[in-house]
Design a protein around this motif. Sequence first.
Motif, PDB file in Angstrom:
ATOM      1  N   GLU A  75       6.152   2.090  -1.974  1.00 54.01           N
ATOM      2  CA  GLU A  75       6.204   0.842  -1.296  1.00 54.01           C
ATOM      3  C   GLU A  75       5.107   0.813   0.053  1.00 54.01           C
ATOM      4  O   GLU A  75       4.439   0.039   0.578  1.00 54.01           O
ATOM      5  CB  GLU A  75       7.532   0.522  -0.593  1.00 54.01           C
ATOM      6  CG  GLU A  75       8.511  -0.081  -1.728  1.00 54.01           C
ATOM      7  CD  GLU A  75       9.685  -0.345  -1.212  1.00 54.01           C
ATOM      8  OE1 GLU A  75      10.036   0.001  -0.266  1.00 54.01           O
ATOM      9  OE2 GLU A  75      10.718  -0.939  -2.113  1.00 54.01           O
ATOM     10  N   THR A  76       5.229   2.099   0.642  1.00 54.94           N
ATOM     11  CA  THR A  76       4.674   2.605   1.642  1.00 54.94           C
ATOM     12  C   THR A  76       2.886   2.454   1.401  1.00 54.94           C
ATOM     13  O   THR A  76       2.114   2.111   2.294  1.00 54.94           O
ATOM     14  CB  THR A  76       4.976   3.805   2.262  1.00 54.94           C
ATOM     15  OG1 THR A  76       6.326   3.658   2.662  1.00 54.94           O
ATOM     16  CG2 THR A  76       4.231   4.040   3.860  1.00 54.94           C
ATOM     17  N   VAL A  77       2.703   2.916   0.254  1.00 55.64           N
ATOM     18  CA  VAL A  77       1.294   3.120  -0.154  1.00 55.64           C
ATOM     19  C   VAL A  77       0.872   1.778  -0.409  1.00 55.64           C
ATOM     20  O   VAL A  77      -0.514   1.453   0.028  1.00 55.64           O
ATOM     21  CB  VAL A  77       1.078   4.090  -1.444  1.00 55.64           C
ATOM     22  CG1 VAL A  77      -0.324   3.967  -2.021  1.00 55.64           C
ATOM     23  CG2 VAL A  77       1.457   5.509  -1.262  1.00 55.64           C
ATOM     24  N   GLU A  78       1.520   1.008  -0.899  1.00 53.55           N
ATOM     25  CA  GLU A  78       1.191  -0.436  -1.238  1.00 53.55           C
ATOM     26  C   GLU A  78       0.915  -1.287   0.011  1.00 53.55           C
ATOM     27  O   GLU A  78      -0.009  -1.860   0.428  1.00 53.55           O
ATOM     28  CB  GLU A  78       2.223  -1.155  -1.801  1.00 53.55           C
ATOM     29  CG  GLU A  78       1.773  -2.436  -2.532  1.00 53.55           C
ATOM     30  CD  GLU A  78       2.796  -3.247  -3.370  1.00 53.55           C
ATOM     31  OE1 GLU A  78       2.464  -4.631  -3.530  1.00 53.55           O
ATOM     32  OE2 GLU A  78       3.634  -2.377  -3.868  1.00 53.55           O
ATOM     33  N   SER A  79       1.949  -0.830   1.152  1.00 56.17           N
ATOM     34  CA  SER A  79       1.772  -1.452   2.232  1.00 56.17           C
ATOM     35  C   SER A  79       0.361  -1.351   3.061  1.00 56.17           C
ATOM     36  O   SER A  79       0.057  -1.989   4.003  1.00 56.17           O
ATOM     37  CB  SER A  79       2.989  -1.135   3.079  1.00 56.17           C
ATOM     38  OG  SER A  79       2.730   0.056   3.714  1.00 56.17           O
ATOM     39  N   ILE A  80      -0.293  -0.289   2.880  1.00 55.55           N
ATOM     40  CA  ILE A  80      -1.443   0.132   3.633  1.00 55.55           C
ATOM     41  C   ILE A  80      -2.709  -0.356   2.624  1.00 55.55           C
ATOM     42  O   ILE A  80      -3.814   0.180   2.915  1.00 55.55           O
ATOM     43  CB  ILE A  80      -1.610   1.418   4.067  1.00 55.55           C
ATOM     44  CG1 ILE A  80      -1.547   2.524   2.795  1.00 55.55           C
ATOM     45  CG2 ILE A  80      -0.451   1.632   5.064  1.00 55.55           C
ATOM     46  CD1 ILE A  80      -1.896   4.021   3.357  1.00 55.55           C
ATOM     47  N   ALA A  81      -2.510  -1.082   1.752  1.00 56.62           N
ATOM     48  CA  ALA A  81      -3.524  -1.511   0.506  1.00 56.62           C
ATOM     49  C   ALA A  81      -4.075  -0.207   0.202  1.00 56.62           C
ATOM     50  O   ALA A  81      -5.361  -0.380  -0.115  1.00 56.62           O
ATOM     51  CB  ALA A  81      -4.249  -2.504   1.240  1.00 56.62           C
ATOM     52  N   ALA A  82      -3.203   0.811  -0.224  1.00 55.21           N
ATOM     53  CA  ALA A  82      -3.915   2.194  -1.005  1.00 55.21           C
ATOM     54  C   ALA A  82      -3.597   1.726  -2.165  1.00 55.21           C
ATOM     55  O   ALA A  82      -2.643   1.233  -2.745  1.00 55.21           O
ATOM     56  CB  ALA A  82      -3.535   3.370   0.015  1.00 55.21           C
ATOM     57  N   SER A  83      -3.841   3.082  -2.975  1.00 54.63           N
ATOM     58  CA  SER A  83      -3.444   3.257  -4.507  1.00 54.63           C
ATOM     59  C   SER A  83      -2.838   4.589  -4.467  1.00 54.63           C
ATOM     60  O   SER A  83      -3.301   5.595  -3.772  1.00 54.63           O
ATOM     61  CB  SER A  83      -4.400   3.060  -5.459  1.00 54.63           C
ATOM     62  OG  SER A  83      -5.597   4.081  -5.363  1.00 54.63           O
TER      63      SER A  83
END
Length: 391
Positions: free
Chosen positions: A131-139
């Motif tokens: 969820e946190t990785v997705e929240s910063i628009a990262a993969s």
Amino acid sequence: MANQISGSQTSLREANMAMLFDAITKYGAMTQVELAEATGLSTATVSILVRRLVDDGLFTTTDTIRSGRRATLVSIARKMGIGVGLHIGRNHLSICITDFSQKILAYHDRPLPYGHKPDSTLIEALRLIHETVESIAASIDEIVAVMISLATPIDWKHQQIGVRGILRDWDDTDIIAYFKKSFQCPIFLDNDANTAAIAESKQGVGIDFPNFLYVQAGDGIGASLFINGALYRGSMGLAGEIGHIQVDPFGDICACGNRGCLDTVVNEQRLTSVLSFTHGSITLDDLIRKAQDGDPGCRRVISDAAVRVGTVIAQTCISMDPQCIIIGGDLSKSGDAFLEPLRQSIQRLLFPNAVAPIKIMSSTMPDTNVTLGAALAAIELASNQPPVSAQ
């Protein structure tokens, strides 16, 4: 006068930029409208600041859709890859993500029940990372390393729990194997005091001190030794476990199997039970909050704990000879109720005529340094920089 006005405008702009960074760090990538709502700034101000931060290479923007309309999604720019720091505490779970510039890209936390079990906690941890990785628009592919910090001694050499019985139900859990199923990058384990000390050495009050002792004081006591600018782990990674120094040869049996360890007299259950007759059932957080509010009974309990901890710290300093002592953890948030008797206890047992007395300082980030340090360590271990420890 013109210079004063210019200076005020510059200070205001920097403060507003800091608000934007704080909002994205906390909530993840946001549209400019969402940033305006989160910070209280006007959309026009947000637009100007975002444009400037993009030009400076600090923010990135991408097109997105919100409520059927086109919008601009704003995120913190990343350099090379991201490191993930995960702290599995006794009653909470937190994550910090940084990049190779040591910039904090995200910090999230959530509560855990006391006595949480490995299976459910690891599932929740994995979900939080995604969820946190997705929240910063990262993969997920951008993760270069994950460092997991635990409130228990860690055998650094073999990357496993180093002393059985302290973190109940976790002794036979292969934490690294669990995360390797989901991430194609190195996974590391470390102790919470060590990762907190790493954060203090890189971004905290220890940044100007190559030799310091960090003490994590809360539900139990831990410590970390920085010597000549590097974390000293000892032969197996168990250096700094001052919570298992004996303070009462006839005391209670500790979770480690020995008798009368410091951890048996400075832990949540012991500290709060002393107040059960006058205060009923309270938690360590309640105890600290009441002490901050001036409750005399709570302040006395915390003061007595500080004297015990200070005695052990002084003994450690006689051997280590650090430039300074950094105090972190929940008890440090009690302010002078903990820190003043701690200072007195330490100074009473150190060399009274030392030419350069040891400085005693409080961490400025006791709530976040464990997780931040784990993320910074992950980045460093994944890079070609010198390792974060000295054997």
